[in-house]
Design a protein around this motif. Structure first.
Motif, PDB file in Angstrom:
ATOM      1  N   LEU A 280      60.578  55.446  63.180  1.00 45.07           N
ATOM      2  CA  LEU A 280      59.752  56.052  62.143  1.00 45.07           C
ATOM      3  C   LEU A 280      58.316  55.730  62.515  1.00 45.07           C
ATOM      4  O   LEU A 280      57.946  54.556  62.596  1.00 45.07           O
ATOM      5  CB  LEU A 280      60.101  55.459  60.768  1.00 45.07           C
TER       6      LEU A 280
ATOM      7  N   ARG B  34      69.325  55.371  57.675  1.00 49.17           N
ATOM      8  CA  ARG B  34      67.893  55.307  57.343  1.00 49.17           C
ATOM      9  C   ARG B  34      67.167  56.536  57.879  1.00 49.17           C
ATOM     10  O   ARG B  34      66.232  57.030  57.277  1.00 49.17           O
ATOM     11  CB  ARG B  34      67.265  54.042  57.903  1.00 49.17           C
ATOM     12  N   ARG B  35      67.581  57.019  59.040  1.00 49.83           N
ATOM     13  CA  ARG B  35      66.980  58.236  59.591  1.00 49.83           C
ATOM     14  C   ARG B  35      67.234  59.404  58.646  1.00 49.83           C
ATOM     15  O   ARG B  35      66.340  60.205  58.357  1.00 49.83           O
ATOM     16  CB  ARG B  35      67.557  58.536  60.977  1.00 49.83           C
TER      17      ARG B  35
ATOM     18  N   LEU C 262      64.999  52.644  62.943  1.00 46.36           N
ATOM     19  CA  LEU C 262      65.899  53.184  61.922  1.00 46.36           C
ATOM     20  C   LEU C 262      67.321  53.322  62.461  1.00 46.36           C
ATOM     21  O   LEU C 262      67.514  53.770  63.598  1.00 46.36           O
ATOM     22  CB  LEU C 262      65.439  54.581  61.490  1.00 46.36           C
TER      23      LEU C 262
ATOM     24  N   TRP D 281      69.666  53.875  67.415  1.00 39.27           N
ATOM     25  CA  TRP D 281      68.413  53.658  66.704  1.00 39.27           C
ATOM     26  C   TRP D 281      67.445  54.797  66.991  1.00 39.27           C
ATOM     27  O   TRP D 281      67.552  55.474  68.016  1.00 39.27           O
ATOM     28  CB  TRP D 281      67.749  52.355  67.167  1.00 39.27           C
ATOM     29  N   CYS D 282      66.492  54.978  66.099  1.00 40.89           N
ATOM     30  CA  CYS D 282      65.367  55.862  66.346  1.00 40.89           C
ATOM     31  C   CYS D 282      64.140  55.197  65.729  1.00 40.89           C
ATOM     32  O   CYS D 282      64.221  54.052  65.262  1.00 40.89           O
ATOM     33  CB  CYS D 282      65.602  57.255  65.778  1.00 40.89           C
TER      34      CYS D 282
ATOM     35  N   LEU E 221      67.990  59.920  67.637  1.00 41.83           N
ATOM     36  CA  LEU E 221      68.791  58.697  67.765  1.00 41.83           C
ATOM     37  C   LEU E 221      69.181  58.490  69.220  1.00 41.83           C
ATOM     38  O   LEU E 221      69.549  59.440  69.913  1.00 41.83           O
ATOM     39  CB  LEU E 221      70.057  58.798  66.926  1.00 41.83           C
TER      40      LEU E 221
ATOM     41  N   GLU F  24      60.911  65.739  61.866  1.00 46.80           N
ATOM     42  CA  GLU F  24      61.801  65.425  62.985  1.00 46.80           C
ATOM     43  C   GLU F  24      61.169  65.900  64.290  1.00 46.80           C
ATOM     44  O   GLU F  24      60.699  67.038  64.385  1.00 46.80           O
ATOM     45  CB  GLU F  24      63.143  66.115  62.775  1.00 46.80           C
TER      46      GLU F  24
ATOM     47  N   VAL G 159      60.160  61.084  62.677  1.00 50.45           N
ATOM     48  CA  VAL G 159      61.332  60.403  63.224  1.00 50.45           C
ATOM     49  C   VAL G 159      61.708  61.098  64.521  1.00 50.45           C
ATOM     50  O   VAL G 159      61.644  62.319  64.629  1.00 50.45           O
ATOM     51  CB  VAL G 159      62.545  60.384  62.268  1.00 50.45           C
TER      52      VAL G 159
END
Length: 102
Positions: free
Chosen positions: A33, A74-75, A70, A30-31, A8, A85, A5
């Motif tokens: 996956l 969710r992250r 995500l 957002w980020c 963000l 990470e 991930v």
């Protein structure tokens, strides 16, 4: 193979209503996956374990890399489930691996 991930990042509200509704409670942060090249099956299995739907998967040619978007909760779930990470340097190394495998 690993699942990753990134950080963000705030985005403008998307055009599609469902995505706009999903992002609104989190300030449209957002980020992604993602996975190592060739690890898409592991990525799908991991995504399913944290409650992501397969239809949310994005891949080339519409996306630059295979990934799921995500929201912050969710992250957090992905990190709790064992995702790695990536900071900015880690993200640059990840992209370099992708370029080398193409």
């Amino acid at each position: 193979m690993s699942v990753y991930v990134d950080q963000l990042v705030p985005h403008p509200p998307p055009k599609d209503a469902a995505t706009r509704r999903a992002g609104a409670p989190h300030g449209h942060q957002w980020c992604h996956l993602s996975c190592d090249p060739g690890g898409e099956e592991e990525l799908h299995a991991f995504a399913a374990r944290i409650g992501l739907k397969r239809e949310w998967f994005q891949a080339p040619p519409k996306a630059s890399k295979p990934h799921y978007d995500l929201t912050p909760p969710r992250r957090a779930a992905a990190l709790e489930a064992g995702a790695v990470e990536l900071d900015r340097a880690g993200l640059r190394a990840f992209f370099a691996r992708w370029r080398a495998r193409r």
